[in-house]
Design an enzyme around this catalytic site. Structure first.
Site, mmCIF file in Angstrom:
data_model
loop_
_atom_site.group_PDB
_atom_site.id
_atom_site.type_symbol
_atom_site.label_atom_id
_atom_site.label_comp_id
_atom_site.label_asym_id
_atom_site.label_seq_id
_atom_site.Cartn_x
_atom_site.Cartn_y
_atom_site.Cartn_z
ATOM 1 N N THR A 13 6.102 4.129 -6.160
ATOM 2 C CA THR A 13 6.454 2.709 -6.207
ATOM 3 C C THR A 13 6.883 2.359 -7.625
ATOM 4 O O THR A 13 6.088 2.456 -8.568
ATOM 5 C CB THR A 13 5.252 1.843 -5.790
ATOM 6 O OG1 THR A 13 4.858 2.215 -4.466
ATOM 7 C CG2 THR A 13 5.610 0.371 -5.816
ATOM 8 N N ASN B 182 -7.390 -11.302 8.185
ATOM 9 C CA ASN B 182 -8.852 -11.288 8.151
ATOM 10 C C ASN B 182 -9.356 -11.813 6.806
ATOM 11 O O ASN B 182 -9.221 -11.155 5.774
ATOM 12 C CB ASN B 182 -9.393 -9.875 8.390
ATOM 13 C CG ASN B 182 -9.118 -9.397 9.800
ATOM 14 O OD1 ASN B 182 -8.966 -10.207 10.713
ATOM 15 N ND2 ASN B 182 -9.054 -8.092 9.985
ATOM 16 N N CYS C 263 -2.643 -0.178 -4.432
ATOM 17 C CA CYS C 263 -1.289 -0.711 -4.282
ATOM 18 C C CYS C 263 -1.168 -2.216 -4.486
ATOM 19 O O CYS C 263 -0.444 -2.661 -5.375
ATOM 20 C CB CYS C 263 -0.746 -0.343 -2.896
ATOM 21 S SG CYS C 263 -0.511 1.429 -2.653
ATOM 22 N N LYS D 88 -11.851 -0.357 1.240
ATOM 23 C CA LYS D 88 -11.706 -0.588 2.675
ATOM 24 C C LYS D 88 -12.423 0.544 3.388
ATOM 25 O O LYS D 88 -12.905 1.489 2.762
ATOM 26 C CB LYS D 88 -10.236 -0.637 3.091
ATOM 27 C CG LYS D 88 -9.466 0.633 2.771
ATOM 28 C CD LYS D 88 -8.082 0.653 3.401
ATOM 29 C CE LYS D 88 -8.195 0.864 4.907
ATOM 30 N NZ LYS D 88 -6.873 1.057 5.541
#
Length: 423
Positions: free
Chosen positions: A122, A254, A263, A323
């Site tokens: 990226t 959520n 990211c 996560k």
């Protein structure tokens, strides 16, 4: 097809493994000797669902790792998958991109074959044209007709990266020429997905914009959740109600502690700095970051309202990864929560199914446990910070707490009455 992948980190390793699974001969260039040895032993240095199985099937057959650029001049396609970490001001650090481009150029200096150098990292729009192309051509002593250049951004979710690679929503290829784009297309010919071809700059911008938009959805949901919390509404009911609208869809709505990982925070900040350098004031993007930075403090505030003085209290923290289904703690929202708890002199009892070892590098002195029950033993309160599926089955384990105060940063519990950071 013969493919070389520069960088054996998260993106590079997943990319290389999946291309090998598709039948290509793939070489990974990884300067970390220990990491390269792990890969060649079929042991991924990161956790990613299904990755180890693919590695074991491909290593020694269609996939290998090495610590130098020897032999990449026989590659049809070379992917740059090195990191672009944030600098102190939030802009992207391109030193690894430049180093990789120069090394590729040197390795291709003696080749007369057509090669396509493709950036998958990226990078800010304009990087491939202004950094990669001139570096490769300068070191190779060639011109762009002999070496083609493309930008092929990745859209991989940690924990679901293999599935995302093999079943992509779309494949984006930016290129200087149709000839170069066709080579990249051929690498993906076995996958069933729409292919979007565009300019190098547009492909780079697509990646930044995609991450920024998803981050915006999260911060929007959190801001609505904060309002709902004030007036006694379950924000999950609200988001379910709007998620059925096909113009909105239910994904990334959520509410909770905000976004983390390698990211979203990095890329949104890099886009903000890009806008500023070009004379634009990114008001919305700044707000996205501001909301995200304030969310973790809200759960500590709720904790104080429920148990009073935090000093000396035992606080169980369930979930350390940014996560579920990963051991990655980069920019995890649990980090600022833990930092604030430590500032308030809490005794922290922590548990995570996979991220304990990575979090120990940041907080080596916490009390880590190998089970939820042990972490909860005698706790004055519990904060659930990661949406691990196993947490949804918890019930009797909470009976081991001194006080039944449980506050969620992610809505995952189903067998125990709790409140959340914004519901």
């Amino acid at each position: 097809m013969r493919i070389s992948v520069i960088g054996g980190g998260y993106v590079g390793l997943v990319t290389a493994a999946c291309f090998a699974e598709l039948g290509h001969d793939v070489r990974i260039i990884e300067i970390d000797k220990r990491k390269a040895e792990q890969i060649n032993a079929g042991k991924p240095p990161i956790y990613e669902d299904k990755l180890e199985g693919i590695l074991k099937q491909s290593i020694g057959k269609r996939l290998s790792a090495q610590c130098n650029y020897d032999g990449i001049n026989d590659s049809d396609l070379i992917f740059i998958c090195v990191g672009t970490p944030p600098q102190d001001d939030g802009s992207a650090d391109l030193r690894y991109i430049l180093s990789a481009a120069e090394s590729i150029g040197s390795a291709l200096s003696g080749s007369d074959s057509f090669h396509v150098v493709t950036v998958k990292s990226t990078v800010p729009p304009g990087t491939t044209e202004s950094v990669v192309v001139p570096a490769v051509l300068r070191k190779s002593g060639k011109f762009s007709g002999i070496i083609g250049f493309c930008m092929n951004p990745e859209f991989l979710r940690e924990g679901k990266a293999i599935d995302d690679f093999m079943h992509p929503d779309r494949i984006v290829i930016g290129g200087q020429s149709d000839k170069a784009i066709d080579v990249v297309k051929n690498a993906y010919e076995k996958l069933d997905a729409p292919i979007i071809t565009t300019s190098l700059k547009a492909a780079e911008m697509i990646k930044y914009t995609s991450n920024a938009f998803l981050a915006t959805k999260i911060s929007f949901s959190n801001e609505i959740g904060n309002i709902c919390k004030r007036i006694g509404i379950d924000v999950y009911d609200v988001m379910k109600g709007i998620g059925y609208d096909h113009r909105i869809n239910p994904y990334f709505l959520n509410a909770g502690l905000g976004f983390g990982g390698s990211c979203f925070p990095k890329d949104v900040m890099a886009l903000i700095r890009l806008a500023e350098r070009n004379g634009e004031e990114p008001i919305l993007l700044r707000s996205v970051i501001d909301v995200n930075e304030h969310q973790p403090g809200r759960i500590v505030k709720i904790l104080y309202e429920r148990i009073g003085e935090i000093k000396g209290k035992k606080i169980a923290v369930l979930g350390l990864a940014f996560k579920d289904n990963t051991d990655d703690v980069r920019d995890s929202r649990s980090i600022p929560v833990i930092e604030e708890l430590l500032q308030k002199e809490a005794n922290i009892s922590a548990y995570d199914p996979m991220a304990t070892e990575t979090m120990k590098k940041i907080f080596p002195d916490l009390s880590y446990h190998s089970s939820v029950g042990d972490a909860l033993e005698g706790a004055d309160a519990c904060l659930v910070l990661t949406e691990w599926p196993e947490f949804s089955r918890l019930k009797d384990e909470f009976n081991r707490m001194k006080n039944p105060v449980v506050i969620e940063g992610r809505k995952i519990l189903s067998g125990f009455g709790t409140e959340g950071v914004c519901w």
